[in-house]
Design a protein around this motif. Structure first.
Motif, PDB file in Angstrom:
ATOM      1  N   TRP A 254     -19.678  67.764   9.442  1.00  0.00           N
ATOM      2  CA  TRP A 254     -20.913  67.063   9.121  1.00  0.00           C
ATOM      3  C   TRP A 254     -22.064  67.440  10.056  1.00  0.00           C
ATOM      4  CZ3 TRP A 254     -20.606  65.240   4.517  1.00  0.00           C
ATOM      5  CH2 TRP A 254     -19.389  64.742   4.033  1.00  0.00           C
ATOM      6  N   GLY A 255     -21.758  68.002  11.201  1.00  0.00           N
ATOM      7  CA  GLY A 255     -22.818  68.336  12.142  1.00  0.00           C
ATOM      8  C   GLY A 255     -23.217  69.796  12.170  1.00  0.00           C
ATOM      9  N   THR A 256     -22.481  70.641  11.421  1.00  0.00           N
ATOM     10  CA  THR A 256     -22.783  72.078  11.432  1.00  0.00           C
ATOM     11  C   THR A 256     -24.214  72.395  11.022  1.00  0.00           C
ATOM     12  OG1 THR A 256     -20.473  72.671  11.060  1.00  0.00           O
ATOM     13  CG2 THR A 256     -22.126  74.314  10.460  1.00  0.00           C
ATOM     14  N   PRO A 257     -24.778  71.741   9.995  1.00  0.00           N
ATOM     15  CA  PRO A 257     -26.182  72.037   9.652  1.00  0.00           C
ATOM     16  C   PRO A 257     -27.142  71.852  10.824  1.00  0.00           C
ATOM     17  CG  PRO A 257     -25.153  70.731   7.923  1.00  0.00           C
ATOM     18  CD  PRO A 257     -24.189  70.773   9.059  1.00  0.00           C
ATOM     19  N   GLN A 258     -26.920  70.826  11.630  1.00  0.00           N
ATOM     20  CA  GLN A 258     -27.792  70.582  12.774  1.00  0.00           C
ATOM     21  C   GLN A 258     -27.626  71.676  13.833  1.00  0.00           C
ATOM     22  OE1 GLN A 258     -27.908  66.526  14.091  1.00  0.00           O
ATOM     23  NE2 GLN A 258     -28.642  67.071  16.126  1.00  0.00           N
ATOM     24  N   ILE A 259     -26.390  72.138  14.043  1.00  0.00           N
ATOM     25  CA  ILE A 259     -26.157  73.218  15.003  1.00  0.00           C
ATOM     26  C   ILE A 259     -26.882  74.480  14.565  1.00  0.00           C
ATOM     27  CG2 ILE A 259     -24.412  74.764  15.968  1.00  0.00           C
ATOM     28  CD1 ILE A 259     -22.433  72.534  15.929  1.00  0.00           C
ATOM     29  N   ILE A 260     -26.755  74.823  13.280  1.00  0.00           N
ATOM     30  CA  ILE A 260     -27.397  76.038  12.752  1.00  0.00           C
ATOM     31  C   ILE A 260     -28.910  75.947  12.904  1.00  0.00           C
ATOM     32  CG2 ILE A 260     -27.813  77.389  10.667  1.00  0.00           C
ATOM     33  CD1 ILE A 260     -24.989  76.589   9.751  1.00  0.00           C
ATOM     34  N   THR A 261     -29.493  74.773  12.594  1.00  0.00           N
ATOM     35  CA  THR A 261     -30.945  74.594  12.716  1.00  0.00           C
ATOM     36  C   THR A 261     -31.406  74.749  14.161  1.00  0.00           C
ATOM     37  OG1 THR A 261     -30.934  73.052  10.841  1.00  0.00           O
ATOM     38  CG2 THR A 261     -32.856  73.014  12.295  1.00  0.00           C
ATOM     39  N   SER A 262     -30.683  74.131  15.088  1.00  0.00           N
ATOM     40  CA  SER A 262     -31.064  74.207  16.510  1.00  0.00           C
ATOM     41  C   SER A 262     -30.981  75.637  17.028  1.00  0.00           C
ATOM     42  CB  SER A 262     -30.157  73.295  17.349  1.00  0.00           C
ATOM     43  OG  SER A 262     -30.306  71.950  16.964  1.00  0.00           O
ATOM     44  N   LEU A 263     -29.901  76.342  16.675  1.00  0.00           N
ATOM     45  CA  LEU A 263     -29.738  77.717  17.140  1.00  0.00           C
ATOM     46  C   LEU A 263     -30.788  78.639  16.520  1.00  0.00           C
ATOM     47  CD1 LEU A 263     -25.827  78.089  17.071  1.00  0.00           C
ATOM     48  CD2 LEU A 263     -27.307  77.821  19.073  1.00  0.00           C
ATOM     49  N   THR A 264     -31.107  78.400  15.241  1.00  0.00           N
ATOM     50  CA  THR A 264     -32.127  79.220  14.575  1.00  0.00           C
ATOM     51  C   THR A 264     -33.483  79.043  15.234  1.00  0.00           C
ATOM     52  OG1 THR A 264     -30.940  79.012  12.473  1.00  0.00           O
ATOM     53  CG2 THR A 264     -33.226  79.757  12.377  1.00  0.00           C
TER      54      THR A 264
END
Length: 430
Positions: free
Chosen positions: A167-177
């Motif tokens: 459930w938190g992967t989208p937030q990780i991808i956004t932060s890293l991007t």
């Protein structure tokens, strides 16, 4: 706790920019509490350092950013009194508990003599230092299961936090991007970056240690929950259900299946000892967790180093000796059996007119059954099996000769359980 204090004290660091001495005193209160928590963490487990290195670095950078290097050094120095006082307290308590200090020494004259004596100071119990010495000893590390460096990343993190990661992967991808987009750097939520690095850095540091267990990463759950709380709130129902189901699966596996045969095995051994008081028993535990010896319910009479391996221990009761070989290789097991067999033959010759006898048992996972089924020098009888038992180090599906297969003619599933997911009790034929 350290991470929360750092997040709490950061606004105060900024606040004391305008409040001067009063603001510094306010934040010094947090520094005192922080120093005590840091010291407690180090004395509990030295690997605590992996979890606090980034929060403390962030704490120091926040001070330097608002006030400069000199103030940063001043804040860092403010931790020293709490660290020293708390360390002395723990060293004293541990030294008294382990016998290198006595209450009778606690007079001013004796304390001066004690701490001025090189011999006494050398005998003080300093837990973090002892922990470091133990874990840098190659002979000690060789007794533990060594894992690939990627074990934490590819196995232990998903094992512990799978629903959070999903459930938190989208937030990780956004932060890293956003980190790699120059025009969006200012819009990055610095708290999220702090929390993300509070997960990544400890996992990276602990991955360099060859012995990797999932429990080492449990503290990471706090920054993960804080990092993903927004996403979790959006998917509240689905997240809660997946979290509950995942933890039920984990409970059933690690609470009932993983090493699950030990408890019923100890119950059987207790009954064996209870009904044959004239027999001197030797129980060899091989490739299992440390057996809970107190469940044998016999009085301990002595403790000595284990036959065949100086690093492990056996515990001797009135007429029962438990040999804990842990994850030792087959060579150690063979050496132990050889020495006990010689002892058994000498015992029976010396006491042939008496009723006492010697019995040697080996407790081992069924995945290793072939070693006991086909042995050149010794004959083992399979006395009992305990389900369900799985040791991840030995796995399942080990290749066995047809002669060694334990077959249940009426149930193929039980054939699989008996061969791959049981704890076997063998008796050595003498």
């Amino acid at each position: 706790m350290v991470m929360l204090l750092v997040l709490k004290s950061s606004p105060l660091i900024h606040k004391c920019k305008t409040e001067g001495k009063k603001g510094f005193q306010l934040d010094s209160m947090y520094a005192g509490l922080l120093s005590v928590i840091l010291t407690v963490g180090f004395f509990l487990r030295l690997s605590f350092a992996a979890f606090i290195v980034w929060p403390m670095f962030f704490w120091y950078l926040s001070i330097v950013y608002h006030h400069g290097y000199m103030t940063g050094i001043k804040y860092a120095m403010s931790l020293i009194p709490g660290v020293v006082i708390t360390s002395l307290f723990f060293i004293t308590v541990d030294s008294i508990y382990y016998g290198s200090l006595e209450f009778s020494q606690f007079t001013l004259t004796n304390l001066v003599k004690t701490f001025s004596s090189v011999d006494i100071v050398a005998n003080l119990t300093i837990t973090p230092f002892n922990f470091y010495l133990y874990n840098t000893d190659i002979t000690k590390l060789s007794e533990q299961t060594l894992h690939p460096h990627i074990t934490h990343l590819v196995l232990n993190v998903p094992l512990l936090f799978c629903p959070l990661l999903i459930w938190g992967t989208p937030q990780i991808i956004t932060s890293l991007t956003n980190l790699f987009k120059t025009n969006k750097i200012r819009s990055i939520d610095k708290t999220n970056v702090f929390l993300l690095l509070s997960v990544v850095i400890p996992v990276a540091i602990l991955s360099f240690i060859p012995h990797q267990e999932a429990r080492f990463l449990i503290p990471v759950i706090i920054p993960l929950l804080l990092l993903f709380c927004k996403n979790v709130k959006e998917y509240s129902y689905h997240f809660k259900m997946s979290w509950v189901v995942w933890n039920i699966i984990g409970f059933m596996f690690f609470g009932m299946v993983h090493q699950g045969g030990l408890l019923p095995c100890m119950h059987t051994l207790h009954n064996l000892v209870k009904h044959n008081p004239q027999t001197n028993y030797h129980f060899i535990f091989f490739h299992t967790y440390m057996p809970p010896k107190h469940l044998l319910a016999v009085e301990k009479s002595s403790e000595s180093h284990m036959i065949g391996s100086p690093a492990n221990k056996n515990v001797t009761f009135n007429h029962v000796t438990v040999h804990d070989l842990a994850g030792a290789d087959f060579k150690i097991l063979t050496q132990t059996i050889e020495k006990l067999s010689k002892y058994s033959s000498h015992f029976e010759k010396d006491f042939e007119d008496e009723e006492e006898t010697v019995a040697i048992y080996v407790i081992s996972p069924s995945a290793l059954h072939q070693y006991f089924c086909i042995h050149d020098n010794y004959e083992f009888t399979l006395e009992d099996q305990f389900y369900f038992h799985l040791g991840l180090e030995d796995g399942i599906g080990a290749i066995k000769s047809k002669a060694c297969l334990i077959v249940d003619k009426d149930n193929d599933f039980m054939t699989f359980i008996k061969n791959d997911m049981s704890l076997n009790l063998y008796k050595l034929s003498t």
